[in-house]
Design a protein around this motif. Sequence first.
Motif, PDB file in Angstrom:
ATOM      1  N   TRP A   1      -6.942   6.743  -4.680  1.00  0.00           N
ATOM      2  CA  TRP A   1      -6.638   6.560  -3.265  1.00  0.00           C
ATOM      3  C   TRP A   1      -7.241   7.693  -2.448  1.00  0.00           C
ATOM      4  O   TRP A   1      -7.311   8.837  -2.912  1.00  0.00           O
ATOM      5  CB  TRP A   1      -5.131   6.524  -3.036  1.00  0.00           C
TER       6      TRP A   1
ATOM      7  N   LYS B   1      -4.371   7.445   7.332  1.00  0.00           N
ATOM      8  CA  LYS B   1      -4.565   6.131   6.735  1.00  0.00           C
ATOM      9  C   LYS B   1      -4.894   6.303   5.255  1.00  0.00           C
ATOM     10  O   LYS B   1      -5.382   7.354   4.832  1.00  0.00           O
ATOM     11  CB  LYS B   1      -5.687   5.373   7.433  1.00  0.00           C
TER      12      LYS B   1
ATOM     13  N   LYS C   1       2.322   9.222   9.955  1.00  0.00           N
ATOM     14  CA  LYS C   1       1.659   8.763  11.171  1.00  0.00           C
ATOM     15  C   LYS C   1       0.466   9.674  11.448  1.00  0.00           C
ATOM     16  O   LYS C   1       0.552  10.899  11.341  1.00  0.00           O
ATOM     17  CB  LYS C   1       2.637   8.798  12.347  1.00  0.00           C
TER      18      LYS C   1
ATOM     19  N   GLU D   1      -6.654   4.345   1.758  1.00  0.00           N
ATOM     20  CA  GLU D   1      -7.510   3.282   1.250  1.00  0.00           C
ATOM     21  C   GLU D   1      -7.793   3.511  -0.229  1.00  0.00           C
ATOM     22  O   GLU D   1      -7.940   4.657  -0.668  1.00  0.00           O
ATOM     23  CB  GLU D   1      -8.859   3.260   2.002  1.00  0.00           C
TER      24      GLU D   1
ATOM     25  N   ILE E   1      -6.748   9.467   1.378  1.00  0.00           N
ATOM     26  CA  ILE E   1      -5.910   9.547   2.578  1.00  0.00           C
ATOM     27  C   ILE E   1      -6.620  10.450   3.584  1.00  0.00           C
ATOM     28  O   ILE E   1      -6.964  11.599   3.267  1.00  0.00           O
ATOM     29  CB  ILE E   1      -4.510  10.101   2.249  1.00  0.00           C
TER      30      ILE E   1
ATOM     31  N   THR F   1      -6.594   9.733  10.954  1.00  0.00           N
ATOM     32  CA  THR F   1      -7.181   8.579  11.632  1.00  0.00           C
ATOM     33  C   THR F   1      -8.275   8.976  12.606  1.00  0.00           C
ATOM     34  O   THR F   1      -9.124   8.166  12.964  1.00  0.00           O
ATOM     35  CB  THR F   1      -6.097   7.785  12.380  1.00  0.00           C
TER      36      THR F   1
ATOM     37  N   ARG G   1       0.861  -1.180   0.000  1.00  0.00           N
ATOM     38  CA  ARG G   1       0.000   0.000   0.000  1.00  0.00           C
ATOM     39  C   ARG G   1       0.902   1.237   0.000  1.00  0.00           C
ATOM     40  O   ARG G   1       2.043   1.194   0.480  1.00  0.00           O
ATOM     41  CB  ARG G   1      -0.902   0.039   1.250  1.00  0.00           C
TER      42      ARG G   1
END
Length: 444
Positions: free
Chosen positions: A424, A66, A63, A68, A426, A429, A58
Amino acid sequence: MMRKATFFTTASLALMVAGCGSDTQVQQYGENPELPGKQRGLFPTMTIAAPAAWGDNRPIVPKGFKVEPIATDLKIPRQALVLPNGDILVAEGKGGGDAPVTRPKDLIAGFIKKKGTSPVKGGDRLTLLRDADGDGRYEFRVVFAEHLNAPYGLALAGDRLFVANQDALVRFDYRMGQIRASGPPITVTRLPAEINHHWTKALAASHDGRFLYVGIGSNSNIGERGMAVEEERAMVWQVDAETGASRRFATGLRNPTALAMQPGIGQLWAVVNERDELGPNLVPDYLTAVRAGAFYGWPYAYWGNNPDKRVRPFKPEMVKKAIRPDYALGSHTAPLGLAFSNAAMGARFGSGVFVGMHGSWNRERPVGYKVVFVPFRDGRPAGAPVDFVTGFQKDGATFGRPVGVAVDPRGALIVADDLSNTVWRITPTSNRPPGQAAAEQGGE
């Protein structure tokens, strides 16, 4: 015949290596990049990492974020536009391809570069993605418009959706929540399309929707096809959205591949792909504010008043007129995406721009192949670029190549990847509560 073809390719590659210059890394970001001496050989160095499936890999993000995939198996996704209700439009297409080969090196370079691209045929369409329940999964996907001509730039102004095809600026009527175009596109103005060496047409709209700005790339590296075919190219047009009347807004921009309007200020910015064949560390691609009436040097000069005498006829008076761009992004990084951030991306990444770097083809050690964040202070770039999305290359393999980037006002970066044909997403979190987006969605 096969043996001869193999020998030709092997011999050509050997000549390329023989013409290489030093590939030493230099500091090439910011207002004052290092500009080493010119290095010219018979052929430039060419290194394209072999395309490979993502598999369990991926992209890598900082940090606190995330990543996907929200759409796969697309047909060459290039640019994305986040609509006011959160839907995402993706322009899919592949243009050009008709430019005549005038030099043996172009034939060889084209053969090698093609190996680093997707074999999928361009979709010539716009695809709409929707996350109806706000869970971050875009479960609804539909073709919004098709039978376009290598669409690239996208802009929404009020109730009109503008699309920059490779040969024309067109528009559709748009209402919130619409999932399909209500009719065929209406042509606003024709765009330069003969040869179309650089076929992509970038697009941005003024805040009031009165004007559209179209980035039009050159028809050559450095004018080797003659300057007649460069008429109305290597520049940004300003187009009246109502009448289609156009004028030259800024010139001397070799290939302005993405445009964005700065929030609150209304200043137009661009990322530009600069010229090749002067060595691995010349000339830096760049990010710049696009000033009305300004000349940025191509083809006679680079990074201000540095002359490039390869073009004929050479015009020293044009070198004197050239202004310096604002911010270097490194040589051959190939920036193709540009989007301003917002506070929803967090304190570290809330003020600045994201830049999608498609990646080099003419360096021994590849550069680019990532998305960087350029921080802004007082409305201008300030500080070193920060890697934001990486991992597109590993151990000599290339999993993806980022192109367009877009920022969702609610806190997400959208990245179009035209090698793996993926979009994608991003996000921080610490996302907002599930379902919040659903209440904001329109529908049909």
